[in-house]
Design an enzyme around this catalytic site. Structure first.
Site, PDB file in Angstrom:
ATOM      1  N   CYS A 163      38.525  27.465  59.616  1.00 45.23           N
ATOM      2  CA  CYS A 163      39.733  27.337  58.750  1.00 45.23           C
ATOM      3  C   CYS A 163      40.633  25.932  58.831  1.00 45.23           C
ATOM      4  CB  CYS A 163      40.802  28.302  59.496  1.00 45.23           C
ATOM      5  SG  CYS A 163      40.147  29.850  59.694  1.00 45.23           S
ATOM      6  N   HIS A 198      47.736  26.799  57.371  1.00 43.98           N
ATOM      7  CA  HIS A 198      46.735  27.644  57.121  1.00 43.98           C
ATOM      8  C   HIS A 198      47.257  29.233  57.274  1.00 43.98           C
ATOM      9  CE1 HIS A 198      43.127  29.998  57.362  1.00 43.98           C
ATOM     10  NE2 HIS A 198      43.305  30.228  58.804  1.00 43.98           N
ATOM     11  N   ASN A 222      43.435  35.924  55.166  1.00 41.81           N
ATOM     12  CA  ASN A 222      43.014  34.759  55.712  1.00 41.81           C
ATOM     13  C   ASN A 222      41.631  34.399  54.927  1.00 41.81           C
ATOM     14  OD1 ASN A 222      41.687  32.714  56.953  1.00 41.81           O
ATOM     15  ND2 ASN A 222      42.487  33.682  59.126  1.00 41.81           N
TER      16      ASN A 222
END
Ligand code: UT7
Length: 326
Positions: free
Chosen positions: A113, A253, A283
């Site tokens: 990520c 994020h 996500n």
């Protein structure tokens, strides 16, 4: 020294939407559980026959159009991804081919990520040294192809998409002011995809053990994520002699609303300073920050001179920040 300035942004979100009520039909979960624990309401999934390089190329084309840059001018392509079309060659090479250009450097960065911020750092450093002049930096993921759709602990969290920026070396005070990258490999097992690499090769089988699918110990990830996102954001703010009130837009994020809100609160950000779209996309790993940036940019939320802070955390563990004067 020239600064690396973002002169165009773009994104590509697949059309198909998977809602929480769709997930209720697939695993033992509920809209109420997902919204309370994660803030996610829906996520977009790539269509059959749609690949990471397709999403990445579409996002790149948008960013190039906004920047008014011809693909032939690009001399570097870096893609942050953990779900590329193939283990190799790099998705960046496929994007280059899709754009009809040849010869420039093109490679992927694997930092989960944090992949986009890691990729951005590579491009920024090359631009600052004069090694590259105009770069495409992309975060692109199709997590839905490595998610275990039988595992309710993980399958409700992730989505697909891509975001891109065009960077150009320019004189002046605007551009990427700092990047900070970190990792702690002792945590690798808490968030990883076991198969199929050299440890669990495809030749050993392993589909029945669900080795090609993402594994996560959510609770443990949560704790380290909040701590690391805080530390690296403070590091960026202090390194630039700024305070939280100097940041016009904080783009963390988009992992989970609880992580984002805990991080933002601890840093002292107001709701207006923080960009959140995890409710609509879930996500999207390395794609989440550039997708959020492009949305904010296209909504007219960013003006010249604004200070923007990217804050990322992911498998590895990796964590990273970038502070930008627009
Ligand atoms: O980019 C970084 C990627 N990773 C992350 O961002 C993940 C970070 N972690 C998290 O966001 C949270 O840990 C989760 C959202 C994954 C889970 O939330 P939690 O509050 O930590 O829940 P938990 O794992 O402690 O599970 C609580 C309960 C368990 O049931 P029991 O054992 O208490 O009976 C789970 O089995 O919730 C259960 N559960 C679910 N229930 C309904 C787990 N997933 C689900 C689900 N639906 N989808």
């Amino acid at each position: 020294m020239k600064r690396a300035r973002i002169i165009g942004t773009g994104s590509c979100i697949p059309e198909r939407i998977l809602t929480n009520s769709d997930l209720e039909e697939m695993v033992d979960t509920s809209d109420e559980w997902i919204v309370t624990r994660t803030g996610i309401r829906e996520r977009h999934l790539a269509a059959e026959g749609e690949f990471t390089s397709d999403l990445a190329t579409a996002a790149a084309r948008q960013a190039l159009a906004m920047a008014g840059v011809d693909p032939q001018e690009i001399d570097l392509i870096v893609v942050g991804t953990i779900t590329g079309d193939f283990p190799w060659p790099a998705t960046a090479c496929l994007v280059q081919n899709n754009l009809g250009i040849r010869g420039c450097a093109a490679f992927d960065v694997s930092a989960a990520c944090s992949g986009f911020v890691y990729a951005l750092d590579c491009a920024v450093k090359r631009i600052e040294t004069g090694a590259s002049k105009k770069a495409l930096v992309i975060g692109a993921e199709i997590l839905s192809r490595i998610v275990d759709w039988q595992d309710r602990n993980t399958c409700v969290l992730f989505g697909d998409g891509a975001g891109a920026v065009v960077l150009e070396g320019q004189e002046g005070d605007s551009g990427v002011l700092s990047t900070h990258l970190h990792a702690d490999g002792s945590f690798w097992e808490l968030l990883h995809q076991p198969g199929f690499g050299s440890r669990f090769p495809a030749s050993d089988g392993g589909i029945k053990d669900r080795l090609p699918f993402l594994k996560m110990q959510g609770n443990e990830v949560f704790k380290v994520a909040v701590r690391s996102l805080h530390e690296v954001a403070v590091e960026a703010i202090e390194a630039n002699g700024m305070s939280t009130s100097d940041i016009d837009l904080f783009i963390p994020h988009q992992a989970n609303r609880r992580i984002l809100e805990a991080t933002a609160k601890r840093l002292g950000f107001s709701d207006e300073q923080v960009y959140i779209n995890v409710d609509r996309f879930g996500n999207t790993s390395g794609a989440s920050i550039p997708i959020a940036l492009d949305e904010a940019n296209r909504k007219g939320m960013i003006k010249e001179g604004d200070i923007i802070l990217f804050d990322a955390f992911g498998g590895g563990f990796t964590w990273a920040s970038a502070l930008i004067r627009w």
